[in-house]
Design an enzyme around this catalytic site. Sequence first.
Site, mmCIF file in Angstrom:
data_model
loop_
_atom_site.group_PDB
_atom_site.id
_atom_site.type_symbol
_atom_site.label_atom_id
_atom_site.label_comp_id
_atom_site.label_asym_id
_atom_site.label_seq_id
_atom_site.Cartn_x
_atom_site.Cartn_y
_atom_site.Cartn_z
ATOM 1 N N GLY B 48 -11.521 6.836 -2.450
ATOM 2 C CA GLY B 48 -11.389 7.401 -1.109
ATOM 3 C C GLY B 48 -12.670 8.081 -0.656
ATOM 4 O O GLY B 48 -13.278 8.828 -1.409
ATOM 5 N N LEU B 75 -9.902 13.899 -4.655
ATOM 6 C CA LEU B 75 -10.790 13.020 -3.888
ATOM 7 C C LEU B 75 -12.259 13.417 -3.971
ATOM 8 O O LEU B 75 -12.963 13.482 -2.969
ATOM 9 C CB LEU B 75 -10.313 12.913 -2.429
ATOM 10 N N CYS B 132 -3.929 12.155 2.774
ATOM 11 C CA CYS B 132 -4.822 13.309 2.606
ATOM 12 C C CYS B 132 -4.228 14.548 3.274
ATOM 13 O O CYS B 132 -3.753 14.476 4.401
ATOM 14 C CB CYS B 132 -6.172 13.043 3.264
ATOM 15 N N LYS B 167 -2.241 2.821 4.349
ATOM 16 C CA LYS B 167 -1.677 3.077 3.012
ATOM 17 C C LYS B 167 -0.660 4.212 3.093
ATOM 18 O O LYS B 167 -0.989 5.328 3.483
ATOM 19 C CB LYS B 167 -2.784 3.429 2.012
ATOM 20 N N ASN B 194 1.368 4.938 -2.455
ATOM 21 C CA ASN B 194 0.486 5.903 -3.098
ATOM 22 C C ASN B 194 1.321 6.598 -4.194
ATOM 23 O O ASN B 194 2.465 6.230 -4.425
ATOM 24 C CB ASN B 194 -0.009 6.895 -2.032
ATOM 25 N N THR B 195 0.764 7.615 -4.833
ATOM 26 C CA THR B 195 1.483 8.241 -5.958
ATOM 27 C C THR B 195 2.642 9.129 -5.486
ATOM 28 O O THR B 195 2.661 9.600 -4.353
ATOM 29 C CB THR B 195 0.518 9.115 -6.766
ATOM 30 N N GLY B 219 1.635 4.826 -12.691
ATOM 31 C CA GLY B 219 1.907 4.124 -13.942
ATOM 32 C C GLY B 219 3.284 3.478 -13.935
ATOM 33 O O GLY B 219 4.043 3.602 -12.970
ATOM 34 N N GLY B 245 2.236 0.044 -7.479
ATOM 35 C CA GLY B 245 2.986 1.123 -8.114
ATOM 36 C C GLY B 245 3.372 0.707 -9.517
ATOM 37 O O GLY B 245 4.370 0.030 -9.721
#
Lengths: 256, 307
Positions: B48, B75, B132, B167, B194-195, B219, B245
Amino acid sequence: MNGYKSLKIVDKKEWGDNYFSLFLKDKEISEIVFPGNFFMVKIPYFESGAILPRPFSIARVFKEENVFELFFQVVGKGTEVFSKLKEGDYLEILGPLGNKFPIKTEKKIIMVAGGRGISPFLYLSEILKREKKDFLLIYGGKSEKDIKFRHYLSSYNTLFITEDGSYGEKGLVTDFLPKGAFTVFSCGPEIMMEKVYEFYKKTNSEVFVSLEERMACGTGVCYGCAKKIRRGDKIEMVRVCQEGPVFNAKEVVWDE
Amino acid sequence: MSEIDLTTKIGNLALKNPIILASGTAGYGYELEKYINFNEIGGFVSKGIYFDPRKGNDSPRIYETPCGMLNAIGLQGIGVKRFRDEIIPFWEKYDTVFGVNVAGETEDEYVKVVEYLEREKRVDFFEINLSCPNVHEGGKSPSWDSQKTFSIIKEIKKISKKHIMAKLSPNVTYIEEIAKAAEEAGADSISLVNTFVGMAVDIKTKKPQIKNVFGGVSGPAIKPMALALVFKVFKSVKIPIVGMGGISSAGDILEFIISGASAIEIGTATIVDPRASLKMLKQLKDLMRALNHKNIKDLIGSIITGG
């Protein structure tokens, strides 16, 4: 292309007190690896749900047999899995990675190791002796249980120290640092390395420390293992796996 | 043996194969150069990029969790100038689809980053990192809000002719609404997930295992949740989807593709093994053969439900 190699465990040593060594065979690695370097080693996936490879510092190298040694203490889930592996099992290993202890110096070299931080100084002692350099290894632990490689190290100039006096001198390694101008290498608990640096910073000595931080990739992609390092007048987060693990102690931000 | 066709498209982006290296898990590229040949992978997304360089969070930044990991890198980055001068030239020598992950502390910053890099020919697309924290909104992320998502994508579309990939974060109640907002604003594709927000505590010290307290979980642990969100979004928008993912095998790749992804991103698997993407690419060809599939495009969204 480089990548993880699958290597057979050719020997295993159980030192007792949760310390282990695994011996792996590989000609290329045995030839190029140097103290300071480390490896990433994958955990057999099925064991524990642990997915990340673990960093291991190089311990000894037996060049004639193309064998190298990884020495560790069981401290968590990952090291526990490694401790259960047997001779004949395979490990996936990446490396050598990272930088080296800078041995090009005219000064006498003092190596200060705490506990399992002895690893890089095992092979380094051999190299320094071969190169006829003047050196002293100071190796300390909590008690005699934490002092291994006694026979091997008896061939090198080693000062053993334990906190309870059960082996060697009684006290902390930092009580036994010689005064003078040296090139000092240290590996072990961060508080010990910081004290070593404090001891020498006002002398003409240079101190290099091997830093430890939780590591995920070992290749520099994830930025997970960053430490605060002084660069010029700025403090930056620097990757231990790429720019380290050996840093000049005066660049390290110790106040944490 | 017949040749397997792994080529795929994300709108106007033509990929050799559906495997893209995910942002934040592959550095800027040069770190992986000694491990993989980028000409073999479908695409690459940079770390990023904010407009200015960023120091990132203090350590510890990572912690392993069952079948996954937590991270709060913050980031850390080199900023647009160094990115343009040092990283884009690196990518000139490789023939793979190259995307820049665009970050911003404010709506304006996203636009400024895109503006700065818009004329760079080597950049094939912008992946807009909507997760973000926004400094004017008390750290809320635009990805949690369909209106914020809409306005950022809309503003970027006004000034960019490149492919814009939005995203999305999985940390929302109704992801379909956010996806539709991105589509309405003109996004060319959507990437997700994303996570997931997570944390872990050291029971001895009672301190969080991550300095930042909260981190993102990634993971294999997140794969089932990620897959469900990809399928939900697939059912609600018409633009192509890039799924990710916890993908760590060729079977995982096919699950995402069958559930609607036109391509996929490999993230944490690259952290575990720098060659994971290429190992999966080889596996994918073998698996396609074993399943008697010739063309991966035929599998996109081929899921059979009900009946």
